[in-house]
Design a protein around this motif. Structure first.
Motif, PDB file in Angstrom:
ATOM      1  N   ARG A  45      30.626  36.041  25.693  1.00 53.79           N
ATOM      2  CA  ARG A  45      29.350  35.925  26.396  1.00 53.79           C
ATOM      3  C   ARG A  45      28.279  35.640  25.342  1.00 53.79           C
ATOM      4  NH1 ARG A  45      28.845  39.158  31.201  1.00 53.79           N
ATOM      5  NH2 ARG A  45      29.624  40.874  29.946  1.00 53.79           N
ATOM      6  N   LEU A  46      27.555  34.538  25.527  1.00 52.63           N
ATOM      7  CA  LEU A  46      26.526  34.150  24.553  1.00 52.63           C
ATOM      8  C   LEU A  46      25.171  34.607  25.068  1.00 52.63           C
ATOM      9  CD1 LEU A  46      27.786  30.484  24.091  1.00 52.63           C
ATOM     10  CD2 LEU A  46      28.389  32.458  22.710  1.00 52.63           C
ATOM     11  N   ASP A  47      24.134  34.257  24.319  1.00 51.83           N
ATOM     12  CA  ASP A  47      22.775  34.574  24.780  1.00 51.83           C
ATOM     13  C   ASP A  47      22.519  33.856  26.098  1.00 51.83           C
ATOM     14  OD1 ASP A  47      22.474  35.831  22.470  1.00 51.83           O
ATOM     15  OD2 ASP A  47      21.275  34.267  21.480  1.00 51.83           O
ATOM     16  N   ARG A  48      21.546  34.260  26.788  1.00 52.23           N
ATOM     17  CA  ARG A  48      21.072  33.638  28.030  1.00 52.23           C
ATOM     18  C   ARG A  48      22.181  33.495  29.085  1.00 52.23           C
ATOM     19  NH1 ARG A  48      19.532  30.421  23.987  1.00 52.23           N
ATOM     20  NH2 ARG A  48      20.876  28.742  24.742  1.00 52.23           N
ATOM     21  N   GLY A  49      23.091  34.474  29.098  1.00 53.44           N
ATOM     22  CA  GLY A  49      24.097  34.511  30.174  1.00 53.44           C
ATOM     23  C   GLY A  49      25.045  33.331  30.189  1.00 53.44           C
ATOM     24  N   ARG A  50      25.308  32.746  29.035  1.00 54.91           N
ATOM     25  CA  ARG A  50      26.271  31.638  29.020  1.00 54.91           C
ATOM     26  C   ARG A  50      27.622  32.148  28.517  1.00 54.91           C
ATOM     27  NH1 ARG A  50      24.028  26.908  30.255  1.00 54.91           N
ATOM     28  NH2 ARG A  50      25.631  25.604  29.315  1.00 54.91           N
ATOM     29  N   TYR A  51      28.661  31.454  28.949  1.00 50.78           N
ATOM     30  CA  TYR A  51      30.016  31.867  28.585  1.00 50.78           C
ATOM     31  C   TYR A  51      30.726  30.738  27.872  1.00 50.78           C
ATOM     32  CZ  TYR A  51      29.279  35.614  31.941  1.00 50.78           C
ATOM     33  OH  TYR A  51      28.782  36.707  32.604  1.00 50.78           O
ATOM     34  N   ARG A  52      31.652  31.091  26.987  1.00 46.53           N
ATOM     35  CA  ARG A  52      32.495  30.032  26.433  1.00 46.53           C
ATOM     36  C   ARG A  52      33.863  30.558  26.041  1.00 46.53           C
ATOM     37  NH1 ARG A  52      30.082  27.778  20.854  1.00 46.53           N
ATOM     38  NH2 ARG A  52      30.619  29.443  19.451  1.00 46.53           N
ATOM     39  N   LEU A  53      34.802  29.600  25.949  1.00 46.47           N
ATOM     40  CA  LEU A  53      36.162  29.983  25.564  1.00 46.47           C
ATOM     41  C   LEU A  53      36.149  30.413  24.114  1.00 46.47           C
ATOM     42  CD1 LEU A  53      38.899  27.408  26.635  1.00 46.47           C
ATOM     43  CD2 LEU A  53      38.689  29.800  27.254  1.00 46.47           C
ATOM     44  N   VAL A 109      41.772  30.862  40.429  1.00 44.83           N
ATOM     45  CA  VAL A 109      40.422  31.051  39.877  1.00 44.83           C
ATOM     46  C   VAL A 109      40.495  31.021  38.345  1.00 44.83           C
ATOM     47  CG1 VAL A 109      38.503  32.691  39.672  1.00 44.83           C
ATOM     48  CG2 VAL A 109      39.617  32.344  41.884  1.00 44.83           C
ATOM     49  N   ARG A 110      41.453  31.771  37.807  1.00 44.79           N
ATOM     50  CA  ARG A 110      41.614  31.820  36.342  1.00 44.79           C
ATOM     51  C   ARG A 110      41.848  30.410  35.769  1.00 44.79           C
ATOM     52  NH1 ARG A 110      47.095  33.860  35.286  1.00 44.79           N
ATOM     53  NH2 ARG A 110      47.477  31.723  35.926  1.00 44.79           N
ATOM     54  N   ASP A 111      42.802  29.667  36.369  1.00 45.64           N
ATOM     55  CA  ASP A 111      43.125  28.343  35.823  1.00 45.64           C
ATOM     56  C   ASP A 111      41.919  27.415  35.892  1.00 45.64           C
ATOM     57  OD1 ASP A 111      45.604  29.293  35.382  1.00 45.64           O
ATOM     58  OD2 ASP A 111      46.582  28.202  37.020  1.00 45.64           O
ATOM     59  N   SER A 112      41.172  27.478  37.021  1.00 42.83           N
ATOM     60  CA  SER A 112      40.017  26.565  37.112  1.00 42.83           C
ATOM     61  C   SER A 112      38.948  26.937  36.095  1.00 42.83           C
ATOM     62  CB  SER A 112      39.364  26.555  38.477  1.00 42.83           C
ATOM     63  OG  SER A 112      40.213  26.958  39.446  1.00 42.83           O
ATOM     64  N   ILE A 113      38.734  28.236  35.879  1.00 40.61           N
ATOM     65  CA  ILE A 113      37.715  28.624  34.886  1.00 40.61           C
ATOM     66  C   ILE A 113      38.153  28.156  33.497  1.00 40.61           C
ATOM     67  CG2 ILE A 113      36.559  30.559  33.740  1.00 40.61           C
ATOM     68  CD1 ILE A 113      36.755  32.135  36.353  1.00 40.61           C
ATOM     69  N   LEU A 114      39.424  28.409  33.169  1.00 38.02           N
ATOM     70  CA  LEU A 114      39.893  28.046  31.819  1.00 38.02           C
ATOM     71  C   LEU A 114      39.852  26.534  31.619  1.00 38.02           C
ATOM     72  CD1 LEU A 114      42.876  30.533  31.334  1.00 38.02           C
ATOM     73  CD2 LEU A 114      40.640  30.596  30.213  1.00 38.02           C
ATOM     74  N   ASP A 115      40.292  25.772  32.646  1.00 37.33           N
ATOM     75  CA  ASP A 115      40.277  24.308  32.504  1.00 37.33           C
ATOM     76  C   ASP A 115      38.854  23.804  32.324  1.00 37.33           C
ATOM     77  OD1 ASP A 115      42.931  24.251  32.768  1.00 37.33           O
ATOM     78  OD2 ASP A 115      42.997  23.336  34.748  1.00 37.33           O
ATOM     79  N   TYR A 116      37.930  24.380  33.107  1.00 36.82           N
ATOM     80  CA  TYR A 116      36.546  23.905  33.024  1.00 36.82           C
ATOM     81  C   TYR A 116      35.939  24.260  31.659  1.00 36.82           C
ATOM     82  CZ  TYR A 116      31.538  23.568  33.862  1.00 36.82           C
ATOM     83  OH  TYR A 116      30.208  23.259  33.732  1.00 36.82           O
ATOM     84  N   LEU A 117      36.111  25.501  31.234  1.00 36.13           N
ATOM     85  CA  LEU A 117      35.497  25.902  29.957  1.00 36.13           C
ATOM     86  C   LEU A 117      36.118  25.147  28.776  1.00 36.13           C
ATOM     87  CD1 LEU A 117      34.836  29.729  30.343  1.00 36.13           C
ATOM     88  CD2 LEU A 117      33.174  27.866  30.351  1.00 36.13           C
ATOM     89  N   ALA A 118      37.366  24.694  28.947  1.00 36.98           N
ATOM     90  CA  ALA A 118      37.990  23.916  27.859  1.00 36.98           C
ATOM     91  C   ALA A 118      37.279  22.589  27.658  1.00 36.98           C
ATOM     92  CB  ALA A 118      39.463  23.676  28.161  1.00 36.98           C
ATOM     93  N   THR A 119      36.533  22.127  28.667  1.00 36.51           N
ATOM     94  CA  THR A 119      35.849  20.835  28.501  1.00 36.51           C
ATOM     95  C   THR A 119      34.364  21.012  28.181  1.00 36.51           C
ATOM     96  OG1 THR A 119      35.206  20.632  30.815  1.00 36.51           O
ATOM     97  CG2 THR A 119      37.374  19.770  30.220  1.00 36.51           C
ATOM     98  N   MET A 120      33.902  22.258  28.062  1.00 34.19           N
ATOM     99  CA  MET A 120      32.472  22.506  27.815  1.00 34.19           C
ATOM    100  C   MET A 120      32.326  23.396  26.588  1.00 34.19           C
ATOM    101  SD  MET A 120      31.194  21.062  30.453  1.00 34.19           S
ATOM    102  CE  MET A 120      29.495  21.547  30.295  1.00 34.19           C
ATOM    103  N   ASP A 121      31.234  23.209  25.850  1.00 33.35           N
ATOM    104  CA  ASP A 121      31.021  24.142  24.755  1.00 33.35           C
ATOM    105  C   ASP A 121      30.663  25.512  25.329  1.00 33.35           C
ATOM    106  OD1 ASP A 121      30.868  24.785  21.968  1.00 33.35           O
ATOM    107  OD2 ASP A 121      28.748  25.141  22.376  1.00 33.35           O
ATOM    108  N   SER A 122      29.748  25.532  26.319  1.00 32.80           N
ATOM    109  CA  SER A 122      29.428  26.790  26.999  1.00 32.80           C
ATOM    110  C   SER A 122      28.904  26.438  28.390  1.00 32.80           C
ATOM    111  CB  SER A 122      28.376  27.578  26.220  1.00 32.80           C
ATOM    112  OG  SER A 122      27.141  26.900  26.247  1.00 32.80           O
ATOM    113  N   ALA A 123      28.873  27.417  29.292  1.00 34.54           N
ATOM    114  CA  ALA A 123      28.399  27.150  30.651  1.00 34.54           C
ATOM    115  C   ALA A 123      27.822  28.419  31.254  1.00 34.54           C
ATOM    116  CB  ALA A 123      29.550  26.648  31.512  1.00 34.54           C
TER     117      ALA A 123
END
Ligand SMILES: C[S@@+](CC[C@H](N)C(=O)[O-])C[C@H]1O[C@@H](n2cnc3c(N)ncnc32)[C@H](O)[C@@H]1O
Length: 372
Positions: free
Chosen positions: A57-65, A8-22
């Protein structure tokens, strides 16, 4: 199959590495796509455990690395040398950017790696030993030796995902270091430029089109491999006759005029009173006399670089930065036009090459080319 918390950790980190936020739903979908059924609570609890920490944790419930920043902001520890108005630094540009003072770079002109591993120690050793690897070593042609080119067409889907992650992190670090209105000009190619442009947009830069470097390269135009005669009227890919340079800009601080006054950036320097800076520039392959001074496989020609470096600072004031400096051709161009510049190069051989090549390239009378 049972999923470990590590999956779970690796998939979250890999995914967030390709997105500014999600959002949490996007993260959950990405994890499920990658490792199959997981409980939403395992994703939520991993995020909760790592905020604050590795995740913001950003506004509107978004997350980013979170961008990893070292505790101190000084970057004077890196080995560096002064060459004219250039400061050349031996470092990984990601490490250097993490330590760079915010709002301290006024323009970026750079030619980054695209295969991501064509400049690895392993691939560079193959190139230096003439064994090819990711580098296509073309046969002598018309009596001329051609320069090797990296094979971008063999990149896999995973390579493209890594490329996007690489430029997203690079963009986020660069965004912090650049002043509002800073121009960022990135050498690219028609196969991968869109990935770089979209990652850099997501990192906070505005897309401002591209500059066309008109140049015939050896890429494309060939008939199908091993079926030349059968399909003699076919070119598999268009013959490449131009090189795209992506143009981006850090968002302005107010109107263009306000930005120009406060930060000295926010436009391009005109070629002359009656000629604006244009986005099509006639060029040629890098001339042999420049290659002799700087034997770097991706050397760009002075005549072209001097034009874009000059244009990149609208008032001719500030610092031009090349994070992937290679043999220092951008910095030589900056020295030639009288601008202050900073270059970072990670490969020790190229750093040493740049030390010698920059003064010689800067002095060179560039091969003439008819302007458009
Ligand atoms: C495409 S070449 C640029 C060549 C340059 N245009 C010239 O004319 O010499 C990219 C350069 O970036 C360097 N490089 C790759 N990753 C780097 C990193 N993370 N930090 C600093 N330099 C890096 C490579 O060693 C290579 O020399």
């Amino acid at each position: 199959m049972r999923k470990s918390p590590g999956d779970v950790r690796d998939s979250i980190l890999d995914y967030l590495a390709t997105m500014d936020s999600a959002s949490i739903t996007e993260i959950y979908d990405a994890v499920e796509n990658r490792i199959g059924d997981v409980s939403p609570s395992s994703v939520r609890s991993w995020l909760n455990l790592n905020v604050p920490g590795r995740i913001e944790r950003l506004d509107r419930g978004r997350y980013r690395l979170k961008l990893e920043m070292p505790p101190k902001t000084s970057n004077s520890d890196f080995e560096n040398i002064a060459i004219g108005k250039t400061r050349m630094i031996a470092a990984d540009c990601f490490d250097w950017l993490r330590r760079r003072e915010p709002n301290s770079i006024h323009a970026v002109v750079t030619d980054p790696p695209y295969g991501l591993n064509e400049y690895s120690v392993k691939e560079q050793a193959k190139l230096r030993n003439g064994r090819g690897g990711i580098w296509r070593l073309p046969p002598a042609f018309d009596g001329h030796r051609r320069a090797p080119l990296p094979r971008f067409t063999i990149l896999t889907h995973e390579d493209r995902v890594s490329l996007r992650a690489f430029f997203l992190e690079f963009g986020r670090l660069l965004r912090r270091a650049t002043v509002p209105g800073a121009n960022v000009l990135i050498a690219s190619n028609p196969l991968l430029g869109h990935i770089v442009a979209s990652a850099m947009n997501e990192a906070g830069f505005e897309n401002r089109g591209s500059i066309v470097r008109l140049v015939m390269t050896m890429r494309g135009g060939d008939r199908p491999k091993n079926a030349h005669e059968e399909f003699s009227g076919v070119s598999v890919m268009p013959r490449s006759m131009w090189e795209p340079w992506i143009v981006l800009r850090a968002p302005l601080d107010g109107r263009v005029q306000d930005n120009l006054r406060r930060w000295k950036t926010g436009g391009f320097r005109r070629v002359s009173d009656d000629k604006p800076f244009g986005d099509v520039i006639r060029s040629h392959p890098t001339p042999p006399k420049e290659r002799k001074i700087a034997a770097h496989p991706s050397l760009k020609p002075q005549s072209f670089l001097r034009q874009i470096v000059r244009g990149a600072l609208p008032l001719g004031e500030g610092i031009v930065f090349d994070p992937f400096a290679g043999s220092g051709s951008t910095l030589a161009a900056a020295n030639h036009v009288g601008y202050a510049s900073i270059g970072v190069e990670r490969d020790r051989n190229y750093f040493e090459l740049a030390r010698k090549a920059i003064p010689q390239l800067a002095r060179l009378v560039a091969e003439p080319i008819d302007p458009l």
